[in-house]
Design a protein around this motif. Sequence first.
Motif, PDB file in Angstrom:
ATOM      1  N   THR A  92       0.793  -1.142  -0.136  1.00 43.73           N
ATOM      2  CA  THR A  92       0.219   0.129   0.141  1.00 43.73           C
ATOM      3  C   THR A  92       1.008   1.351   0.016  1.00 43.73           C
ATOM      4  O   THR A  92       2.082   1.083   0.228  1.00 43.73           O
ATOM      5  CB  THR A  92      -0.964   0.047   1.306  1.00 43.73           C
ATOM      6  N   SER A  96      -3.580  10.084  -1.268  1.00 47.02           N
ATOM      7  CA  SER A  96      -4.942  10.103  -1.611  1.00 47.02           C
ATOM      8  C   SER A  96      -5.520   8.666  -1.911  1.00 47.02           C
ATOM      9  O   SER A  96      -6.670   8.312  -1.802  1.00 47.02           O
ATOM     10  CB  SER A  96      -5.164  10.663  -3.088  1.00 47.02           C
ATOM     11  N   THR A  97      -4.709   7.618  -2.031  1.00 50.36           N
ATOM     12  CA  THR A  97      -5.042   6.326  -2.316  1.00 50.36           C
ATOM     13  C   THR A  97      -4.911   5.333  -1.164  1.00 50.36           C
ATOM     14  O   THR A  97      -4.805   4.198  -1.186  1.00 50.36           O
ATOM     15  CB  THR A  97      -4.736   5.597  -3.721  1.00 50.36           C
ATOM     16  N   LEU A  98      -4.895   5.995  -0.179  1.00 51.24           N
ATOM     17  CA  LEU A  98      -4.510   5.421   1.196  1.00 51.24           C
ATOM     18  C   LEU A  98      -5.437   4.196   1.456  1.00 51.24           C
ATOM     19  O   LEU A  98      -6.599   4.074   1.333  1.00 51.24           O
ATOM     20  CB  LEU A  98      -4.655   6.416   2.252  1.00 51.24           C
ATOM     21  N   GLY A  99      -4.885   3.017   1.683  1.00 54.85           N
ATOM     22  CA  GLY A  99      -5.722   1.686   1.872  1.00 54.85           C
ATOM     23  C   GLY A  99      -5.690   0.881   0.794  1.00 54.85           C
ATOM     24  O   GLY A  99      -6.183  -0.154   0.728  1.00 54.85           O
ATOM     25  N   ARG A 100      -5.507   1.556  -0.445  1.00 57.97           N
ATOM     26  CA  ARG A 100      -5.556   0.390  -1.707  1.00 57.97           C
ATOM     27  C   ARG A 100      -4.654  -0.389  -1.565  1.00 57.97           C
ATOM     28  O   ARG A 100      -3.388  -0.207  -1.450  1.00 57.97           O
ATOM     29  CB  ARG A 100      -5.535   1.353  -2.923  1.00 57.97           C
ATOM     30  N   LEU A 101      -4.766  -1.842  -2.061  1.00 60.84           N
ATOM     31  CA  LEU A 101      -3.790  -3.022  -1.798  1.00 60.84           C
ATOM     32  C   LEU A 101      -3.317  -3.100  -3.262  1.00 60.84           C
ATOM     33  O   LEU A 101      -4.305  -3.493  -4.077  1.00 60.84           O
ATOM     34  CB  LEU A 101      -4.592  -4.179  -1.181  1.00 60.84           C
TER      35      LEU A 101
ATOM     36  N   TYR B  48     -13.529   1.467  -5.183  1.00 59.89           N
ATOM     37  CA  TYR B  48     -13.547   1.482  -3.828  1.00 59.89           C
ATOM     38  C   TYR B  48     -14.049   2.946  -3.187  1.00 59.89           C
ATOM     39  O   TYR B  48     -14.013   3.748  -4.244  1.00 59.89           O
ATOM     40  CB  TYR B  48     -12.140   1.123  -3.073  1.00 59.89           C
ATOM     41  N   PRO B  97      -8.489   2.330   6.891  1.00 59.73           N
ATOM     42  CA  PRO B  97      -7.183   2.584   6.980  1.00 59.73           C
ATOM     43  C   PRO B  97      -6.748   4.064   7.239  1.00 59.73           C
ATOM     44  O   PRO B  97      -5.803   4.269   7.827  1.00 59.73           O
ATOM     45  CB  PRO B  97      -6.694   2.338   5.390  1.00 59.73           C
TER      46      PRO B  97
END
Lengths: 113, 116
Positions: A92, A96-101, B48, B97
Amino acid sequence: EDKVVQSPLSLVVHEGDTVTLNCSYEVTNFRSLLWYKQEKKAPTFLFMLTSSGIEKKSGRLSSILDKKELFSILNITATQTGDSAVYLCAATHRGSTLGRLYFGRGTQLTVWP
Amino acid sequence: DARVTQTPRHKVTEMGQEVTMRCQPILGHNTVFWYRQTMMQGLELLAYFRNRAPLDDSGMPKDRFSAEMPDATLATLKIQPSEPRDSAVYFCASGSPDRDGTDTQYFGPGTRLTVL
């Protein structure tokens, strides 16, 4: 382009063997690396690693991260048939794309009795 | 025992039909992810949401797929019209998160879709 590469793609061992699964990553603004186990259903969480050199352990499984060389390994000692699964790693990043795996393709581990 | 739930678990439909998949994230999680998994492509992120707002749906074919979160306890993924190449397992996952300091996502059991 962000990417995660796992090796080997598949591995066949006998019960009692020790295995090491590899995961290398190229992710901008890296935040964390995660390992999941997937049997014939949904991925289940194993570990999340954010700091280099600190081993995480759960029973016979352990994992470590090297942020300088951009890789992680997952070790399984004294393997059992129940360890047979696909092991996925994912990275990760912050922002802005925090959390995207970002997932790798996985390593298919088969443990024979 | 908090879990992500998905319905239906299995769906067989004919080409051209509309398919709607539903997901209930873990209570309190503010980020919901939709994935598709096939043997050929592995696990792909489709879209998402965070706090019900879409953050990224670039992985989704826009002409036939749509994803929404009508409320915090329900996410939907719709395919209209469906095609045989949409056959896959669709997973929903949730996490927080930005709030919990962990990127751990918890996956639902998946919807196995077969389009004939």
